[in-house]
Design a protein around this motif. Sequence first.
Motif, short mmCIF file in Angstrom:
data_model
loop_
_atom_site.label_atom_id
_atom_site.label_comp_id
_atom_site.label_asym_id
_atom_site.label_seq_id
_atom_site.Cartn_x
_atom_site.Cartn_y
_atom_site.Cartn_z
N UNK A 94 -120.69 36.00 -37.38
CA UNK A 94 -120.64 35.82 -35.92
C UNK A 94 -119.22 36.14 -35.44
N UNK A 95 -119.15 36.49 -34.14
CA UNK A 95 -117.85 36.87 -33.59
C UNK A 95 -117.04 35.63 -33.21
N UNK A 96 -115.75 35.66 -33.55
CA UNK A 96 -114.87 34.56 -33.11
C UNK A 96 -113.67 35.17 -32.38
N UNK A 97 -113.07 34.35 -31.51
CA UNK A 97 -111.83 34.75 -30.84
C UNK A 97 -110.71 33.97 -31.52
N UNK A 128 -112.64 25.61 -33.28
CA UNK A 128 -113.32 24.91 -32.19
C UNK A 128 -114.46 25.78 -31.65
N UNK A 129 -115.29 25.16 -30.81
CA UNK A 129 -116.44 25.90 -30.29
C UNK A 129 -116.38 25.95 -28.76
N UNK A 130 -116.73 27.11 -28.22
CA UNK A 130 -116.92 27.22 -26.76
C UNK A 130 -118.35 26.76 -26.50
N UNK A 131 -118.52 25.47 -26.25
CA UNK A 131 -119.89 24.94 -26.14
C UNK A 131 -120.57 25.39 -24.84
N UNK A 132 -119.74 25.74 -23.83
CA UNK A 132 -120.25 26.31 -22.59
C UNK A 132 -119.13 27.16 -22.01
N UNK A 173 -118.74 30.89 -30.65
CA UNK A 173 -119.62 30.98 -29.46
C UNK A 173 -118.92 31.65 -28.28
N UNK A 174 -118.16 32.70 -28.60
CA UNK A 174 -117.38 33.40 -27.57
C UNK A 174 -118.25 34.01 -26.48
N UNK A 175 -119.53 34.21 -26.79
CA UNK A 175 -120.39 34.84 -25.77
C UNK A 175 -120.41 34.02 -24.48
N UNK A 184 -110.15 39.43 -31.84
CA UNK A 184 -111.49 38.98 -32.26
C UNK A 184 -111.76 39.42 -33.69
N UNK A 185 -112.59 38.66 -34.36
CA UNK A 185 -112.97 38.97 -35.75
C UNK A 185 -114.41 38.57 -35.96
#
Length: 421
Positions: free
Chosen positions: A2-5, A366-370, A392-394, A416-417
């Motif tokens: 999955x993509x991460x920032x 960490x996660x971008x939960x929203x 969850x960068x989307x 990004x990776x």
Amino acid sequence: MHEVMKIEGGHLLEGEVTISGAKNATVALIPAAVLANGPVTIVGIPQIADVKSLSKILRILNVDVIEVAKDHIIIDPSRMENVDLNDDSVTKLRASYYFMGALLGKYGYVRMKMPGGCYLGPRPIDLHLKGFESLGAKVSYEKGCYTLKADKLIGTKIFLDIQSVGATINIMMAAVYAEGRTTIENAAKEPEIIDVATLLNKMGARIRGAGTNVITIDGVRSLSGCFHEIIPDRIEAGTFIIIAAAMAKKMAIYNIIPQHLDALLSKLRDMGVKMKVGVDYVEIERSEKLKGVDVITRPYPGFATDLQQPLTVLMTAAEGESTVVDTIYAERFKHCLELNKMGADIEVYSGRAIIKGPTPLDGAKVSATDLRCGAAMVVAGLMADGVTEISNVYHIDRGYSEIDKKLKDLGAVIWREMAED
Ligand code: EPU
């Protein structure tokens, strides 16, 4: 995979950034354009995933979408067909619900999937549906799909129990072709509502009072194409202002309407942030010493719920206790749990967060939960010691136009990776 920032924090930022067109206006303007009978040209379109999802819905409806330039589209509904909206793009964002008002207004019929969007606790659409029913529509819901039907829409008085942005805009769209006058009382007053009313009026609608608590819509028979430029995104602007208050050697933020940001700017002044506010820009330098403050989110012109998440991050750097009470979305506090992973000291109760500072932040996973939690994680990553990895960068890409590029241009170290699941 999955993509991460990834962000290497601690670098001071310097330079200029230009704010894009408002996401929450754009996502309503695009569906509103289908009410016209000719081409609608919109400039200032942000580069965000929500626009791609809405363009996909337009194409399903056989509406021509011509991308003239990066931020400039022509929407031509001349050959439009009112087909059922079952596609997954509908569930990718919440604003797909604006097709309910637009299609009901134009055809008296719409069938579409339940809209999606960020999970911020329960987000009912009962007020939208109550408004459509008051105009004469029959609403049914079966197997995840709404059907709205009306032989004729007739203007009436609609009182909103809550000042809802979505319900105000949706009812406005459904009412433009209704017979007679519709009055929305206790309407929301957000600038994005004025922007949508402006577009509709340029098309030939007769809407008065947008931006106040009472909006009247006198029905018309036909709407034509027009040209429209989207207002600047006050939430993106606010996010960059918060970033600057935390990390800028000196930053100038252009293409803003300062009045739209009054509640944030006033709170930042209370925190000790020094700013120079111009006609359409603000200049900020980071402050070494910040004071804790208390924030309560309210409908516009109160403090925006969308900005409490990024502001919480700045509060971790402030001396003393800060509190955030979210009266719009009581569960919009997931970012606090993520911030605690980075070293923040935040306690969350129902609808309230208490932030004790100052606490330095350390890079973490960490996660971008929203969407706005994602914005908060970006602010935190820029401030933190070491590297922060955001998953969850989307969510971030749904609402922030070219955020990596804008931050890199200011001197941030961000990339990004692909990461293992
Ligand atoms: N509400 C109801 N019933 C309804 C509609 C709303 O109970 O039928 C409640 C909501 O649950 C909430 C309050 O009323 O507690 C206000 O919600 P509103 O309808 O104003 O929100 P929205 O239109 O769904 C827009 C923005 C949000 C922003 C809110 C509040 C769009 C697409 N979304 O949502 O933006 O937080 O207004 O200002 O315009 C974001 O950009 O990250 C975002 C979530």
